[in-house]
Every structure is written in C-alpha cells, then in structure tokens.
Design a protein around this motif. Structure first.
Motif, mmCIF file in Angstrom:
data_model
loop_
_atom_site.group_PDB
_atom_site.id
_atom_site.type_symbol
_atom_site.label_atom_id
_atom_site.label_comp_id
_atom_site.label_asym_id
_atom_site.label_seq_id
_atom_site.Cartn_x
_atom_site.Cartn_y
_atom_site.Cartn_z
ATOM 1 N N ASN A 104 6.483 -7.550 9.242
ATOM 2 C CA ASN A 104 6.109 -6.247 9.793
ATOM 3 C C ASN A 104 7.257 -5.247 9.774
ATOM 4 O O ASN A 104 7.042 -4.049 9.960
ATOM 5 C CB ASN A 104 5.584 -6.397 11.223
ATOM 6 C CG ASN A 104 4.279 -7.155 11.252
ATOM 7 O OD1 ASN A 104 3.383 -6.892 10.454
ATOM 8 N ND2 ASN A 104 4.174 -8.116 12.151
ATOM 9 N N LYS B 180 0.103 7.305 -3.203
ATOM 10 C CA LYS B 180 -0.447 6.235 -2.365
ATOM 11 C C LYS B 180 0.666 5.485 -1.632
ATOM 12 O O LYS B 180 0.550 5.174 -0.453
ATOM 13 C CB LYS B 180 -1.251 5.241 -3.204
ATOM 14 C CG LYS B 180 -2.618 5.718 -3.592
ATOM 15 C CD LYS B 180 -3.627 5.422 -2.487
ATOM 16 C CE LYS B 180 -4.998 5.933 -2.815
ATOM 17 N NZ LYS B 180 -5.814 5.041 -3.576
ATOM 18 N N ILE B 181 1.742 5.184 -2.336
ATOM 19 C CA ILE B 181 2.838 4.430 -1.736
ATOM 20 C C ILE B 181 3.553 5.260 -0.672
ATOM 21 O O ILE B 181 4.013 4.716 0.342
ATOM 22 C CB ILE B 181 3.802 3.914 -2.828
ATOM 23 C CG1 ILE B 181 3.094 2.838 -3.669
ATOM 24 C CG2 ILE B 181 5.087 3.367 -2.211
ATOM 25 C CD1 ILE B 181 3.865 2.384 -4.884
ATOM 26 N N ILE C 7 1.063 -5.632 -1.245
ATOM 27 C CA ILE C 7 0.371 -4.357 -1.035
ATOM 28 C C ILE C 7 0.790 -3.355 -2.109
ATOM 29 O O ILE C 7 -0.042 -2.627 -2.657
ATOM 30 C CB ILE C 7 0.633 -3.818 0.383
ATOM 31 C CG1 ILE C 7 -0.064 -4.714 1.410
ATOM 32 C CG2 ILE C 7 0.175 -2.364 0.515
ATOM 33 C CD1 ILE C 7 0.296 -4.440 2.841
ATOM 34 N N LEU C 8 2.075 -3.327 -2.439
ATOM 35 C CA LEU C 8 2.557 -2.437 -3.497
ATOM 36 C C LEU C 8 1.883 -2.769 -4.824
ATOM 37 O O LEU C 8 1.426 -1.879 -5.544
ATOM 38 C CB LEU C 8 4.077 -2.541 -3.634
ATOM 39 C CG LEU C 8 4.889 -2.117 -2.419
ATOM 40 C CD1 LEU C 8 6.355 -2.460 -2.624
ATOM 41 C CD2 LEU C 8 4.706 -0.633 -2.133
ATOM 42 N N VAL D 245 8.093 -3.850 3.822
ATOM 43 C CA VAL D 245 6.868 -3.499 3.104
ATOM 44 C C VAL D 245 6.477 -4.704 2.261
ATOM 45 O O VAL D 245 7.287 -5.224 1.498
ATOM 46 C CB VAL D 245 7.090 -2.256 2.209
ATOM 47 C CG1 VAL D 245 5.869 -1.978 1.359
ATOM 48 C CG2 VAL D 245 7.438 -1.038 3.061
ATOM 49 N N ASN D 246 5.259 -5.141 2.428
ATOM 50 C CA ASN D 246 4.754 -6.300 1.711
ATOM 51 C C ASN D 246 4.576 -5.938 0.229
ATOM 52 O O ASN D 246 3.806 -5.042 -0.113
ATOM 53 C CB ASN D 246 3.417 -6.724 2.323
ATOM 54 C CG ASN D 246 2.889 -8.010 1.774
ATOM 55 O OD1 ASN D 246 3.200 -8.408 0.658
ATOM 56 N ND2 ASN D 246 2.055 -8.677 2.560
ATOM 57 N N LYS E 153 2.363 6.960 1.540
ATOM 58 C CA LYS E 153 1.658 6.862 2.817
ATOM 59 C C LYS E 153 2.237 5.768 3.707
ATOM 60 O O LYS E 153 1.981 5.737 4.903
ATOM 61 C CB LYS E 153 0.162 6.629 2.582
ATOM 62 C CG LYS E 153 -0.523 7.821 1.941
ATOM 63 C CD LYS E 153 -1.986 7.549 1.682
ATOM 64 C CE LYS E 153 -2.628 8.752 1.017
ATOM 65 N NZ LYS E 153 -4.039 8.549 0.728
ATOM 66 N N ILE E 154 3.010 4.872 3.110
ATOM 67 C CA ILE E 154 3.686 3.821 3.880
ATOM 68 C C ILE E 154 4.935 4.459 4.486
ATOM 69 O O ILE E 154 5.845 4.877 3.770
ATOM 70 C CB ILE E 154 4.048 2.619 2.982
ATOM 71 C CG1 ILE E 154 2.780 2.044 2.332
ATOM 72 C CG2 ILE E 154 4.781 1.554 3.790
ATOM 73 C CD1 ILE E 154 3.046 1.022 1.237
ATOM 74 N N LYS E 155 4.990 4.552 5.775
ATOM 75 C CA LYS E 155 5.996 5.343 6.481
ATOM 76 C C LYS E 155 7.434 4.842 6.331
ATOM 77 O O LYS E 155 8.363 5.612 6.397
ATOM 78 C CB LYS E 155 5.658 5.424 7.983
ATOM 79 C CG LYS E 155 4.301 6.024 8.254
ATOM 80 C CD LYS E 155 4.242 7.476 7.843
ATOM 81 C CE LYS E 155 2.897 8.078 8.175
ATOM 82 N NZ LYS E 155 2.489 9.113 7.294
ATOM 83 N N LYS E 156 7.652 3.582 6.111
ATOM 84 C CA LYS E 156 9.006 3.021 6.079
ATOM 85 C C LYS E 156 9.798 3.416 4.830
ATOM 86 O O LYS E 156 11.008 3.284 4.793
ATOM 87 C CB LYS E 156 8.936 1.495 6.157
ATOM 88 C CG LYS E 156 8.367 0.959 7.447
ATOM 89 C CD LYS E 156 8.276 -0.559 7.386
ATOM 90 C CE LYS E 156 7.824 -1.133 8.684
ATOM 91 N NZ LYS E 156 6.402 -1.351 8.758
#
Length: 115
Positions: free
Chosen positions: A48, A81-82, A55-56, A51-52, A84-87
């Motif tokens: 957590n 799209k990527i 998923i990428l 980033v997994n 959107k992942i905040k980290k």
C-alpha cells in the motif's frame, strides 16, 4: 525517491494510419519508468506504500487495445491513466512499433514521452 521500471512489455495492437496496420496489426514494446517515494514501502514491506506494477501493466494493456492512428496518442493515454495514481511524481514511457510496414528496412519506430 525511487523508480519502478517495467521493461520490454510485448503487446499486439492495431495502431497507425496505414490500412494494413488497422487490419493486420503489429507487435509493440512498451517501457515504463515511474518516479515515486519508495522509502516507506522499502522499510515497512507494505504494498500500500508503493504502486503495484501489476496495475501499471493492466493500464498499459488496456490502453493498447484502443486503436489510434498515432502511437503518440496511445502513449499519452497511458500517461493520463497512470497520473491518476497520486503517489507518482514523474512518468517516462517509450512505445515502439516493431517492424513497421513501410517501404524500407526498419526494426522499430519509437516515441518517448516524459511527464
């Protein structure tokens, strides 16, 4: 800071303005690098906190299924799209068409985007 790198993902797609590309398709390779803070994940051993990469991969695979005239457009969709992942702090993608159907010998044609 750190990087997650996915190298030489091989996929098939139907991108390009030439009619043959729309019918026959081509093989593509994708390389992705994302910059993010991996300090906490590396200490806590906690998915957590990172980033997994599965998923990428799924994002890349899904966006490659959507036909486009330009691989630049496909690369930009993947980035959006990527993002959107905040980290994630930075994204670099290289998308290559293998053996493009042109009059001449070329092993691959690539575009690279950084955001």
């Amino acid at each position: 800071m750190g990087k997650i790198i996915l190298k030489n993902i091989e996929l098939f797609g139907f991108h390009g303005p030439i009619p043959e590309e729309k019918k026959i398709g081509c093989k593509y390779t994708v390389n992705l690098e994302i910059d993010l803070d991996l300090q906490t994940a590396s200490i806590k051993d906690d998915l957590n906190q990172t980033v997994n990469y599965v998923i990428l991969f799924q994002i890349i695979k899904e966006e490659m299924k959507i036909r486009s005239n330009l691989i630049e457009t496909v690369a930009k969709r993947i980035i959006k799209k990527i993002q959107k992942i905040k980290k994630i702090k930075h994204i670099k993608i290289r998308l290559c068409k293998i053996n493009p159907p042109i009059c001449g010998v070329i092993k691959k044609f690539c575009v690279e985007l950084n955001e």
